[in-house]
Design a protein around this motif. Structure first.
Motif, PDB file in Angstrom:
ATOM      1  N   ARG A 171       0.922  -1.080  -0.116  1.00  0.00           N
ATOM      2  CA  ARG A 171       0.136   0.084   0.138  1.00  0.00           C
ATOM      3  C   ARG A 171       0.838   1.337   0.090  1.00  0.00           C
ATOM      4  NH1 ARG A 171      -5.232  -1.248   1.250  1.00  0.00           N
ATOM      5  NH2 ARG A 171      -5.457   0.702   0.235  1.00  0.00           N
ATOM      6  N   GLN A 172       2.148   0.977  -0.128  1.00  0.00           N
ATOM      7  CA  GLN A 172       3.035   2.205  -0.207  1.00  0.00           C
ATOM      8  C   GLN A 172       2.920   2.996   0.940  1.00  0.00           C
ATOM      9  OE1 GLN A 172       2.161   4.013  -4.044  1.00  0.00           O
ATOM     10  NE2 GLN A 172       3.519   2.500  -4.997  1.00  0.00           N
ATOM     11  N   ALA A 173       2.809   2.503   2.078  1.00  0.00           N
ATOM     12  CA  ALA A 173       2.990   2.909   3.783  1.00  0.00           C
ATOM     13  C   ALA A 173       4.066   2.856   4.302  1.00  0.00           C
ATOM     14  CB  ALA A 173       1.638   2.315   4.270  1.00  0.00           C
ATOM     15  N   ARG A 174       5.081   3.819   4.531  1.00  0.00           N
ATOM     16  CA  ARG A 174       6.315   3.600   5.028  1.00  0.00           C
ATOM     17  C   ARG A 174       6.240   3.719   6.316  1.00  0.00           C
ATOM     18  NH1 ARG A 174       9.319   3.544  -0.061  1.00  0.00           N
ATOM     19  NH2 ARG A 174      11.221   2.848   0.792  1.00  0.00           N
ATOM     20  N   ILE A 175       5.135   4.027   7.022  1.00  0.00           N
ATOM     21  CA  ILE A 175       4.843   4.296   8.536  1.00  0.00           C
ATOM     22  C   ILE A 175       3.942   3.451   9.072  1.00  0.00           C
ATOM     23  CG2 ILE A 175       4.245   6.074  10.181  1.00  0.00           C
ATOM     24  CD1 ILE A 175       4.867   8.202   7.795  1.00  0.00           C
ATOM     25  N   ILE A 176       4.371   2.866  10.340  1.00  0.00           N
ATOM     26  CA  ILE A 176       3.268   2.053  11.058  1.00  0.00           C
ATOM     27  C   ILE A 176       3.015   2.604  12.365  1.00  0.00           C
ATOM     28  CG2 ILE A 176       3.028  -0.227  11.918  1.00  0.00           C
ATOM     29  CD1 ILE A 176       4.552  -1.430  10.188  1.00  0.00           C
ATOM     30  N   VAL A 177       1.756   3.035  12.517  1.00  0.00           N
ATOM     31  CA  VAL A 177       1.302   3.806  13.768  1.00  0.00           C
ATOM     32  C   VAL A 177       0.797   2.868  14.688  1.00  0.00           C
ATOM     33  CG1 VAL A 177      -0.410   5.245  14.920  1.00  0.00           C
ATOM     34  CG2 VAL A 177       0.550   5.817  12.551  1.00  0.00           C
ATOM     35  N   ARG A 178       1.640   3.036  16.018  1.00  0.00           N
ATOM     36  CA  ARG A 178       1.289   1.928  17.294  1.00  0.00           C
ATOM     37  C   ARG A 178       0.794   2.883  18.421  1.00  0.00           C
ATOM     38  NH1 ARG A 178      -1.163  -1.876  16.312  1.00  0.00           N
ATOM     39  NH2 ARG A 178      -0.367  -3.023  18.172  1.00  0.00           N
ATOM     40  N   GLY A 179      -0.154   2.688  19.131  1.00  0.00           N
ATOM     41  CA  GLY A 179      -0.552   3.265  20.247  1.00  0.00           C
ATOM     42  C   GLY A 179       0.014   2.606  21.423  1.00  0.00           C
ATOM     43  N   LEU A 180       0.737   3.250  22.626  1.00  0.00           N
ATOM     44  CA  LEU A 180       1.230   2.586  23.745  1.00  0.00           C
ATOM     45  C   LEU A 180       0.459   3.412  24.938  1.00  0.00           C
ATOM     46  CD1 LEU A 180       4.999   2.849  23.268  1.00  0.00           C
ATOM     47  CD2 LEU A 180       3.817   0.599  22.990  1.00  0.00           C
ATOM     48  N   ARG A 181      -0.421   2.301  25.525  1.00  0.00           N
ATOM     49  CA  ARG A 181      -0.812   2.826  26.864  1.00  0.00           C
ATOM     50  C   ARG A 181      -0.346   2.745  27.991  1.00  0.00           C
ATOM     51  NH1 ARG A 181      -5.067  -1.575  25.201  1.00  0.00           N
ATOM     52  NH2 ARG A 181      -3.299  -2.905  26.099  1.00  0.00           N
ATOM     53  N   ALA A 182       0.417   1.833  28.151  1.00  0.00           N
ATOM     54  CA  ALA A 182       1.330   1.820  29.321  1.00  0.00           C
ATOM     55  C   ALA A 182       2.739   1.132  29.057  1.00  0.00           C
ATOM     56  CB  ALA A 182       0.520   0.689  30.522  1.00  0.00           C
ATOM     57  N   VAL A 183       3.754   1.093  30.026  1.00  0.00           N
ATOM     58  CA  VAL A 183       4.827   0.537  29.771  1.00  0.00           C
ATOM     59  C   VAL A 183       4.794  -0.933  29.505  1.00  0.00           C
ATOM     60  CG1 VAL A 183       7.102   0.116  31.060  1.00  0.00           C
ATOM     61  CG2 VAL A 183       5.916   2.400  31.578  1.00  0.00           C
ATOM     62  N   SER A 184       3.791  -1.462  29.955  1.00  0.00           N
ATOM     63  CA  SER A 184       3.687  -2.821  29.744  1.00  0.00           C
ATOM     64  C   SER A 184       3.475  -3.216  28.285  1.00  0.00           C
ATOM     65  CB  SER A 184       2.572  -3.562  30.540  1.00  0.00           C
ATOM     66  OG  SER A 184       1.374  -2.668  30.232  1.00  0.00           O
ATOM     67  N   ASP A 185       2.983  -2.273  27.569  1.00  0.00           N
ATOM     68  CA  ASP A 185       2.806  -2.205  26.165  1.00  0.00           C
ATOM     69  C   ASP A 185       3.979  -2.460  25.297  1.00  0.00           C
ATOM     70  OD1 ASP A 185       0.235  -2.448  26.193  1.00  0.00           O
ATOM     71  OD2 ASP A 185      -0.222  -0.413  25.656  1.00  0.00           O
ATOM     72  N   PHE A 186       5.007  -1.356  25.826  1.00  0.00           N
ATOM     73  CA  PHE A 186       6.307  -1.244  25.262  1.00  0.00           C
ATOM     74  C   PHE A 186       7.024  -2.296  24.750  1.00  0.00           C
ATOM     75  CE2 PHE A 186      10.766   0.095  25.021  1.00  0.00           C
ATOM     76  CZ  PHE A 186      10.587   1.089  23.975  1.00  0.00           C
ATOM     77  N   GLU A 187       7.310  -3.360  25.700  1.00  0.00           N
ATOM     78  CA  GLU A 187       8.253  -4.351  25.367  1.00  0.00           C
ATOM     79  C   GLU A 187       7.668  -5.114  24.305  1.00  0.00           C
ATOM     80  OE1 GLU A 187      10.388  -8.311  27.270  1.00  0.00           O
ATOM     81  OE2 GLU A 187       9.008  -7.090  28.664  1.00  0.00           O
ATOM     82  N   TYR A 188       6.377  -5.553  24.084  1.00  0.00           N
ATOM     83  CA  TYR A 188       5.963  -6.225  22.960  1.00  0.00           C
ATOM     84  C   TYR A 188       6.176  -5.435  21.715  1.00  0.00           C
ATOM     85  CZ  TYR A 188       2.573  -8.240  20.002  1.00  0.00           C
ATOM     86  OH  TYR A 188       1.941  -8.858  18.842  1.00  0.00           O
ATOM     87  N   GLU A 189       5.577  -4.219  21.958  1.00  0.00           N
ATOM     88  CA  GLU A 189       5.570  -3.224  20.468  1.00  0.00           C
ATOM     89  C   GLU A 189       6.984  -2.799  20.059  1.00  0.00           C
ATOM     90  OE1 GLU A 189       3.152  -2.428  18.751  1.00  0.00           O
ATOM     91  OE2 GLU A 189       1.356  -3.023  20.142  1.00  0.00           O
ATOM     92  N   PHE A 190       8.021  -2.914  21.049  1.00  0.00           N
ATOM     93  CA  PHE A 190       9.279  -2.781  20.562  1.00  0.00           C
ATOM     94  C   PHE A 190       9.956  -3.811  19.877  1.00  0.00           C
ATOM     95  CE2 PHE A 190      14.040  -2.413  21.900  1.00  0.00           C
ATOM     96  CZ  PHE A 190      14.273  -1.301  21.019  1.00  0.00           C
TER      97      PHE A 190
END
Length: 165
Positions: free
Chosen positions: A84-103
């Motif tokens: 889709r020629q999308a070079r950016i992925i947006v992710r929401g981080l609600r808490a520090v607990s989300d960060f490890e998985y998202e990282f």
């Protein structure tokens, strides 16, 4: 902007006001946003809505914004984004607990497609505690989810739970 296209992937089951906040604020950074419902869950979850119904709800909620597209995808997110020629992925981080998985996911996606950038966005403080799973459970148990989802999503949830709005 230079016709920056981003993908905001997720299960969106249901779409919450926290998701809506991230979507609308993303448009301050990108020109076009594809809200992409994953057909394959990355985590075990019991669903409420079918994939196409989630896509339809996203279209209804954002009907006022032509720069937002709603669709579903299967397979690797980076393959979908590239197609889709999308070079950016947006992710929401609600808490520090989300960060490890998202990282970890961000690093893997970068490994698979080095040109992709991941944009982490913090939610508004009033939406920090919101998750689709929590909203689904509150709704399933008969709680009032009015403050957590748009009216169109609430009406669809009421129907799914056998309650008339």
């Amino acid at each position: 902007m230079n016709n920056a296209v981003a993908v905001y992937p997720g299960s969106f089951d249901p779409l919450t006001v926290g998701h809506e906040d991230i979507v609308r604020r993303s448009l301050g950074v990108v020109d076009r946003l594809i809200v992409a419902v994953a057909e394959t869950a990355t985590q075990a979850k019991s669903g409420l809505f079918e994939i196409e119904e989630r896509v339809d709800l996203i279209r209804e909620v954002f009907a006022d914004e032509p720069r937002i597209e709603a669709t579903s995808f299967s397979g690797l997110l980076v393959d979908f984004a590239r197609s889709r020629q999308a070079r950016i992925i947006v992710r929401g981080l609600r808490a520090v607990s989300d960060f490890e998985y998202e990282f970890q996911m961000a690093l893997m996606n970068r490994s698979l497609w080095p040109e992709v950038e991941v944009l982490f966005m913090a939610p508004s403080t009033r939406h920090t505690f919101l998750s689709s799973s929590l909203v689904r459970e509150v709704g399933r148990l008969g709680g009032d989810v009015t403050d957590f989802v748009s009216p169109v999503v609430k009406a669809r949830m009421d129907r799914a739970f056998g309650r008339d709005a």
